[in-house]
Design a protein around this motif. Sequence first.
Motif, PDB file in Angstrom:
ATOM      1  N   GLY A   1       0.807  -1.216   0.000  1.00 29.57           N
ATOM      2  CA  GLY A   1       0.000   0.000   0.000  1.00 29.57           C
ATOM      3  C   GLY A   1       0.836   1.260   0.000  1.00 29.57           C
ATOM      4  O   GLY A   1       0.477   2.251  -0.650  1.00 29.57           O
ATOM      5  N   ARG A   2       1.959   1.223   0.694  1.00 30.04           N
ATOM      6  CA  ARG A   2       2.845   2.389   0.733  1.00 30.04           C
ATOM      7  C   ARG A   2       3.372   2.723  -0.655  1.00 30.04           C
ATOM      8  O   ARG A   2       3.437   3.893  -1.054  1.00 30.04           O
TER       9      ARG A   2
ATOM     10  N   ALA B   1       7.769  10.486  -1.499  1.00 29.43           N
ATOM     11  CA  ALA B   1       8.160   9.415  -0.585  1.00 29.43           C
ATOM     12  C   ALA B   1       7.195   9.345   0.595  1.00 29.43           C
ATOM     13  O   ALA B   1       6.798  10.366   1.155  1.00 29.43           O
ATOM     14  N   GLN B   2       6.800   8.122   0.945  1.00 33.51           N
ATOM     15  CA  GLN B   2       5.868   7.900   2.046  1.00 33.51           C
ATOM     16  C   GLN B   2       6.614   7.220   3.201  1.00 33.51           C
ATOM     17  O   GLN B   2       7.070   6.093   3.072  1.00 33.51           O
TER      18      GLN B   2
ATOM     19  N   ALA C   1       3.251   7.102   8.745  1.00 35.58           N
ATOM     20  CA  ALA C   1       2.983   8.425   8.194  1.00 35.58           C
ATOM     21  C   ALA C   1       3.165   9.474   9.286  1.00 35.58           C
ATOM     22  O   ALA C   1       2.702   9.280  10.414  1.00 35.58           O
ATOM     23  N   PRO C   2       3.874  10.567   9.000  1.00 33.85           N
ATOM     24  CA  PRO C   2       4.054  11.616  10.017  1.00 33.85           C
ATOM     25  C   PRO C   2       2.704  12.148  10.496  1.00 33.85           C
ATOM     26  O   PRO C   2       1.728  12.179   9.750  1.00 33.85           O
ATOM     27  N   GLY C   3       2.666  12.556  11.734  1.00 39.07           N
ATOM     28  CA  GLY C   3       1.432  13.146  12.256  1.00 39.07           C
ATOM     29  C   GLY C   3       0.430  12.094  12.675  1.00 39.07           C
ATOM     30  O   GLY C   3       0.630  11.383  13.670  1.00 39.07           O
ATOM     31  N   PHE C   4      -0.640  11.942  11.891  1.00 40.45           N
ATOM     32  CA  PHE C   4      -1.713  11.021  12.297  1.00 40.45           C
ATOM     33  C   PHE C   4      -1.212   9.589  12.407  1.00 40.45           C
ATOM     34  O   PHE C   4      -1.661   8.826  13.259  1.00 40.45           O
ATOM     35  N   GLY C   5      -0.268   9.177  11.554  1.00 42.17           N
ATOM     36  CA  GLY C   5       0.235   7.810  11.576  1.00 42.17           C
ATOM     37  C   GLY C   5       1.048   7.509  12.814  1.00 42.17           C
ATOM     38  O   GLY C   5       1.014   6.399  13.356  1.00 42.17           O
ATOM     39  N   GLU C   6       1.790   8.510  13.284  1.00 46.49           N
ATOM     40  CA  GLU C   6       2.561   8.345  14.518  1.00 46.49           C
ATOM     41  C   GLU C   6       1.629   8.356  15.729  1.00 46.49           C
ATOM     42  O   GLU C   6       1.847   7.623  16.696  1.00 46.49           O
TER      43      GLU C   6
END
Length: 329
Positions: free
Chosen positions: A104-105, A115-116, A120-125
């Motif tokens: 998926g990435r 680049a992913q 994911a920064p923010g919500f993913g962390e």
Amino acid sequence: MNAQSKDSLDIQQQSLIKISALTAVGKLEPLKIQLNKGLDNGLTINEIKEELVQLYAYCGFPRSLNAINTFKTVVEERKAKDIKDVDGKKIIVENTPSDKYEQGRKVLEELTQTAQLKPAPGFGEFAPRIDAFLKEHLFADIFVSNVLSHQQRELVTIAALASIPGVDGQLQSHINMGKNTGITVAQLEQLANLVETQVSITQANTVRQIIGKPLVPLVKPEMMVRISEIEILPKYLEEYNAILKLEASASVKLEAGVIAIFPMYQKESPAQIRIIEMYADKAAYQSHLKTPHFLHYKTTTLKMVKSLKLVDMESLDRDTMLEIFRKLN
């Protein structure tokens, strides 16, 4: 894509957009009409199924399931009429890579051309599970099926997000992804026009603002406002009111150009009916007069009406009128 398709959406793309927009806002009656038109325009059964399944990720299970059940009814009704629709490409139902998150990435990197990071920064962390669902399910399990191309999927997503209030950030992101798949600004402007006809000017303007196109005013100078003053013969009053309620409801639900049809009666004299009618313009009013629901109302209630007076009105304060409708949302 050929030169013509870069300037305008083809008929199948337009159907995907209309179906997506109506699914996102839960308008099932006009959705049923557009599902039929989509099949007539050459979309396959599986293409529409894939669209409606994908939409659960953007407008939730309830709206997606309601649309799928509506589509099921459409397919069954068409089969009963001996209409032969094409199933299309087989939908992939299994996806077993060694690392689904990575799958998926990579899809998301292809769409964003950026680049992913993992997570994911923010919500993913902050909430790693939602990042996993996004990558492993939406951009892996759903996108692995090539029944719809990435460009078609972005048209579906943009149309849905454009129809839902309060998701401008996500809409901006997917418009950028859509451009990366080859969707042009001219096509996005046409998409906005389709959202306007199926949902509202307000929502269509969210797309126009992002792509730098002029916004359409919400209250147009050519808007038509009328008050119908009607007196009904008392013996027909109950029957008349039932027919009027159906006609008013159908007009508002099915006709994009009908802003409001609001029937009322005088408390002290119930046979005195007043209807506030608002149409986008005179063309919308003329179109309204030709609809099956209005013609049914007109022909069946003719004998019930003792008197009829149509009073055309002009607004003294259009800006305040707009605020009234915002309060009702």
